[in-house]
Scaffold this active site. Structure first.
Site, PDB file in Angstrom:
ATOM      1  CG  HIS A 183      -6.052  -1.877   8.795  1.00  0.00           C
ATOM      2  ND1 HIS A 183      -6.262  -0.557   9.160  1.00  0.00           N
ATOM      3  CD2 HIS A 183      -4.710  -2.040   8.819  1.00  0.00           C
ATOM      4  CE1 HIS A 183      -5.113   0.026   9.377  1.00  0.00           C
ATOM      5  NE2 HIS A 183      -4.148  -0.851   9.188  1.00  0.00           N
ATOM      6  CD  GLU A 187      -8.817   1.546   7.629  1.00  0.00           C
ATOM      7  OE1 GLU A 187      -8.720   0.595   8.428  1.00  0.00           O
ATOM      8  OE2 GLU A 187      -8.320   2.656   7.856  1.00  0.00           O
ATOM      9  CG  ASN A 199      -9.068  -0.867  11.942  1.00  0.00           C
ATOM     10  OD1 ASN A 199      -8.146  -1.540  11.496  1.00  0.00           O
ATOM     11  ND2 ASN A 199      -9.518   0.206  11.333  1.00  0.00           N
ATOM     12  CG  ASP A 210      -0.276  -0.367   2.526  1.00  0.00           C
ATOM     13  OD1 ASP A 210       0.971  -0.393   2.563  1.00  0.00           O
ATOM     14  OD2 ASP A 210      -0.979  -0.611   3.507  1.00  0.00           O
TER      15      ASP A 210
HETATM   16  C1  GLP Z   1      -0.664   0.685   8.411  1.00  0.00           C
HETATM   17  C2  GLP Z   1      -0.273  -0.203   7.228  1.00  0.00           C
HETATM   18  C3  GLP Z   1      -0.385  -1.660   7.585  1.00  0.00           C
HETATM   19  C4  GLP Z   1       0.314  -1.946   8.899  1.00  0.00           C
HETATM   20  C5  GLP Z   1      -0.289  -1.115   9.994  1.00  0.00           C
HETATM   21  C6  GLP Z   1       0.335  -1.372  11.355  1.00  0.00           C
HETATM   22  O1  GLP Z   1      -2.017   0.741   8.553  1.00  0.00           O
HETATM   23  N1  GLP Z   1      -1.092   0.063   6.094  1.00  0.00           N
HETATM   24  O2  GLP Z   1       0.155  -2.432   6.520  1.00  0.00           O
HETATM   25  O3  GLP Z   1       0.177  -3.309   9.200  1.00  0.00           O
HETATM   26  O4  GLP Z   1      -0.096   0.244   9.637  1.00  0.00           O
HETATM   27  O5  GLP Z   1       1.426  -0.543  11.578  1.00  0.00           O
HETATM   28  P1  GLP Z   1       2.386  -0.666  12.824  1.00  0.00           P
HETATM   29  O6  GLP Z   1       3.273  -1.827  12.573  1.00  0.00           O
HETATM   30  O7  GLP Z   1       3.149   0.636  12.812  1.00  0.00           O
HETATM   31  O8  GLP Z   1       1.521  -0.843  14.010  1.00  0.00           O
END
Ligand code: GLP
Length: 264
Positions: free
Chosen positions: A139, A144, A137, A67
């Site tokens: 995702h 989402e 949440n 993404d």
């Molecule tokens: C964002 C990314 C996800 C990732 C999530 C968790 O939403 N799009 O791919 O898994 O963050 O991030 P973190 O590892 O900083 O908690």
């Protein structure tokens, strides 16, 4: 589904790096799906160390990133492209031609662009190993809650919870992007193997729902229950709300005896 429980974050990062290193050694042209986020930092650091000290070779590895924020140039300090460049690509011997990233600067023809990203994945032969984190949440990517479990790469509006979580990465005057381009759940489920990493108490609810809850578009990581080869790598805190922890430990013990090749 295999649930691998690790004592703490550094064990988790090493385990995930070992998993990837093993796949890279088995297939030097591995097509790797990559995720950003703070959870991934230790794993990328360990992979870079293995490249530098053990010669782990990424020269033929092909990557597709999950993404990217919409509206950020690839060299913007908060773009996921920049995150990957700084934390991984610049530290290993990736061939820049093998790096694929959703383009966050497009301003129209979104559907066509997203279809072309899907086409690039197909043309490369599909993703062999997809690495995932998880949002609070539940995702994966930026899928989402209420994302279709059959969704493909597309534009997605970020939820208030995700915007809140992302705010910490942006300076006081900076606006957090409200949209992103993300691989869909359907795209992710087509990967041959998947690993999902989660660390810390903030992820414990999402992990319990994803692993032990019903398959639901309200927790998009729960769709991974439909995939035949998923490994969750968790530290004790992220695993703290799982009801069947003892059973997962027993499965791991037996797997180590019966099918050690499943483990890193
Ligand atoms: C964002 C990314 C996800 C990732 C999530 C968790 O939403 N799009 O791919 O898994 O963050 O991030 P973190 O590892 O900083 O908690």
């Amino acid at each position: 589904m295999l649930v691998v429980l690790k004592r703490d974050y550094s064990d988790l990062a090493r385990e995930a790096a070992s998993f990837i290193a093993k796949a890279v050694r088995a297939n030097p042209s591995l097509r790797l799906g990559l995720a950003t986020g703070t959870t991934m930092l230790g794993m990328y650091q360990e992979l870079a160390r293995r490249h530098q000290q053990e010669g782990l070779d990424f020269s033929r590895i092909v990557t597709f990133s999950l993404d990217e924020y919409l509206g950020l140039k690839s060299d913007h300090p908060r773009s996921f492209r920049r995150f990957m460049q700084e934390n991984f690509f610049s530290r290993v011997n990736m061939d820049p031609r093998n790096i694929h990233f959703p383009d966050g600067t497009i301003t129209d023809a979104y559907d066509e662009y997203c279809a072309s990203y899907e086409q690039a994945i197909r043309a490369a032969g599909g993703i062999d190993l997809q690495v995932l984190g998880i949002g609070r949440n539940g995702h994966i990517g930026f899928n989402e809650p209420t994302s279709s479990l059959a969704s493909r790469t597309r534009l997605k509006v970020l939820s208030p919870e995700t915007l809140d979580d992302n705010r910490k990465f942006f300076g006081p005057g900076e606006t957090v992007p409200r949209c992103a381009i993300t691989m869909g759940i359907g795209t992710i489920l087509e990967s041959r193997r998947i690993i999902l990493l989660a660390t810390g108490l903030a992820k414990a609810g999402a992990i319990a729902a994803a692993i032990e809850g019903p398959v639901t578009a309200s927790v998009t990581a729960s769709a991974l229950q439909l995939h035949p080869d998923v490994t969750f790598i968790l530290d004790e805190e992220a695993a703290s709300r799982l009801k069947q922890k003892e059973y997962y430990r027993q499965v791991l013990e037996m797997t180590a005896i019966l099918v050690p090749s499943r483990l890193s």
